[in-house]
Design a protein around this motif. Sequence first.
Motif, mmCIF file in Angstrom:
data_model
loop_
_atom_site.group_PDB
_atom_site.id
_atom_site.type_symbol
_atom_site.label_atom_id
_atom_site.label_comp_id
_atom_site.label_asym_id
_atom_site.label_seq_id
_atom_site.Cartn_x
_atom_site.Cartn_y
_atom_site.Cartn_z
ATOM 1 N N UNK A 191 0.271 -1.077 -0.010
ATOM 2 C CA UNK A 191 0.283 0.117 0.565
ATOM 3 C C UNK A 191 0.840 1.383 0.636
ATOM 4 N N UNK A 192 0.376 2.416 -0.826
ATOM 5 C CA UNK A 192 1.025 3.363 -0.341
ATOM 6 C C UNK A 192 -0.232 4.037 0.026
ATOM 7 N N UNK A 193 0.454 4.756 1.559
ATOM 8 C CA UNK A 193 -0.819 5.373 2.068
ATOM 9 C C UNK A 193 -0.466 6.979 2.064
ATOM 10 N N UNK A 194 -1.574 7.915 0.531
ATOM 11 C CA UNK A 194 -1.334 9.408 0.608
ATOM 12 C C UNK A 194 -2.928 9.868 1.191
ATOM 13 N N UNK A 195 -3.179 8.935 2.099
ATOM 14 C CA UNK A 195 -4.496 9.468 2.016
ATOM 15 C C UNK A 195 -5.608 10.556 2.340
ATOM 16 N N UNK A 196 -6.562 10.608 2.579
ATOM 17 C CA UNK A 196 -7.015 12.154 2.577
ATOM 18 C C UNK A 196 -7.466 12.221 3.944
ATOM 19 N N UNK A 267 -11.219 -5.878 -2.236
ATOM 20 C CA UNK A 267 -9.959 -5.088 -1.747
ATOM 21 C C UNK A 267 -10.425 -4.108 -0.879
ATOM 22 N N UNK A 268 -11.165 -3.174 -1.563
ATOM 23 C CA UNK A 268 -11.565 -1.929 -1.625
ATOM 24 C C UNK A 268 -12.092 -2.195 0.207
ATOM 25 N N UNK A 269 -12.735 -2.809 1.022
ATOM 26 C CA UNK A 269 -13.499 -3.279 2.467
ATOM 27 C C UNK A 269 -12.656 -2.542 2.595
ATOM 28 N N UNK A 270 -11.114 -3.095 2.782
ATOM 29 C CA UNK A 270 -9.660 -2.682 3.522
ATOM 30 C C UNK A 270 -9.347 -1.292 3.325
ATOM 31 N N UNK A 271 -10.085 -0.920 2.920
ATOM 32 C CA UNK A 271 -10.022 0.853 2.499
ATOM 33 C C UNK A 271 -10.405 1.285 3.821
ATOM 34 N N UNK A 272 -11.687 0.918 3.942
ATOM 35 C CA UNK A 272 -12.616 1.368 4.839
ATOM 36 C C UNK A 272 -12.752 1.055 6.507
ATOM 37 N N UNK A 273 -11.593 -0.447 6.296
ATOM 38 C CA UNK A 273 -11.312 -0.693 7.316
ATOM 39 C C UNK A 273 -9.628 -0.013 8.186
ATOM 40 N N UNK A 274 -9.443 0.870 7.892
ATOM 41 C CA UNK A 274 -8.353 1.589 8.075
ATOM 42 C C UNK A 274 -8.007 2.940 7.902
ATOM 43 N N UNK A 275 -9.269 3.177 7.129
ATOM 44 C CA UNK A 275 -9.178 4.372 6.926
ATOM 45 C C UNK A 275 -10.694 5.410 7.377
ATOM 46 N N UNK A 276 -10.692 6.897 8.297
ATOM 47 C CA UNK A 276 -12.516 7.421 8.478
ATOM 48 C C UNK A 276 -12.936 7.923 6.922
ATOM 49 N N UNK A 277 -12.024 8.638 5.864
ATOM 50 C CA UNK A 277 -12.187 9.036 4.764
ATOM 51 C C UNK A 277 -11.773 8.383 3.471
ATOM 52 N N UNK A 278 -12.184 7.699 2.816
ATOM 53 C CA UNK A 278 -11.683 6.700 1.674
ATOM 54 C C UNK A 278 -13.227 7.591 -0.025
ATOM 55 N N UNK A 279 -12.535 7.601 -0.814
ATOM 56 C CA UNK A 279 -13.954 6.820 -1.985
ATOM 57 C C UNK A 279 -13.881 8.857 -2.307
ATOM 58 N N UNK A 280 -13.568 9.549 -2.243
ATOM 59 C CA UNK A 280 -13.863 10.874 -1.346
ATOM 60 C C UNK A 280 -13.829 11.688 -3.305
ATOM 61 N N UNK A 281 -13.966 12.548 -3.776
ATOM 62 C CA UNK A 281 -14.322 13.310 -4.706
ATOM 63 C C UNK A 281 -12.837 13.154 -5.272
ATOM 64 N N UNK A 282 -11.731 13.941 -3.679
ATOM 65 C CA UNK A 282 -10.803 14.099 -4.671
ATOM 66 C C UNK A 282 -9.489 13.230 -4.578
#
Length: 344
Positions: A191-196, A267-282
């Motif tokens: 994973x490259x974690x550059x999360x919003x 695997x996208x469920x992993x984003x929701x399990x590790x981050x409080x905001x995902x799949x945002x407009x930016x």
Amino acid sequence: MTQRSETGLPTSLTGPTNSLADIPGLRLGQAHDTALASGVSVVLFDEPATVGTSALGGASAGRDLAALAPDATVETVHALVLSGGSGYGLDAASGVQAWLRARGIGFRLGAALIPIVPQAICFDLLNGGDKDWGRYPPYRELAYTACEDAGARVALGSVGAGYGATTVDLKGGVGSASVRLASGHMVAALAVVNAVGSTLIEGGPHFWAGGLEIGDEFGGLGWPLTPPGARHRPHWKGGPQPGTTLAIIATDAALTKAQATHVAIAANDGLARALDVTHAPFDGDTIFAAATGARPLADPVQDLTMIGAMAANVLARAIARGVFTATSLPHEGALPAWRDRFGG
């Protein structure tokens, strides 16, 4: 007696390195420029791999992603690239193609040889690094260097495509983890974690992925004894500041392109399990799922279901490890690393 991996974890749960390197048949190369504050991570396959993808961010960008559609002609790929640099970083795939072509690796059409190198990028252009690179961005050469460096070692934290990565409140980075399934299949994530958003519950130190942690791979803190209702107060970068989490899920299973696409979606469920905001407009959240084909599926439904479910868990763990192992950038105003705020 339970065997232990290089990381001290039981090998019945993870592979020997608890990283992408636990999948035979691939190598990882990473390169970055400290002044630029950006970099590239490249996965090279010893034999062409079957790959599917899922891009659910509102501002995702990539290269050759259409070739991964289940109905597209090309069946396998030779490498995958994750890069910083936003749209400029898409030059990185050209460097990987040059490296592969020089070694006679690619999809052959008559006398033509075309390495298939899908790529995804993240936005790290506002992290304090010097982006005044002149006429052409440096990502092609960084990617070539990453190919030269490729091997079985998986460095974590502020390295490669994660060198300039950030989250809303901490330095981001490259994370990796693996898991061994009861079926014998291995599943791993890079994973490259550059999360919003944030990887932490109410500012930390606990990770959202804490309930999935194996051993103390990202601090061993678990969850708070009384988890607060922090999901109702998400923390994110705000405004037009993009954020992206990129990932490569790899398995030794023999999958079709349609099955690999299913794993990438799951695997996208992993984003929701590790981050409080995902799949945002930016957000540019993009996941690749690569299958080397070494181990057939004994039960296509049962095995594929478990590979997808564990892909989500292993990605969540990799995201937490990327932040846990990161170090802050040497620039004024740079975000602190997790270790800066909470100690070793």
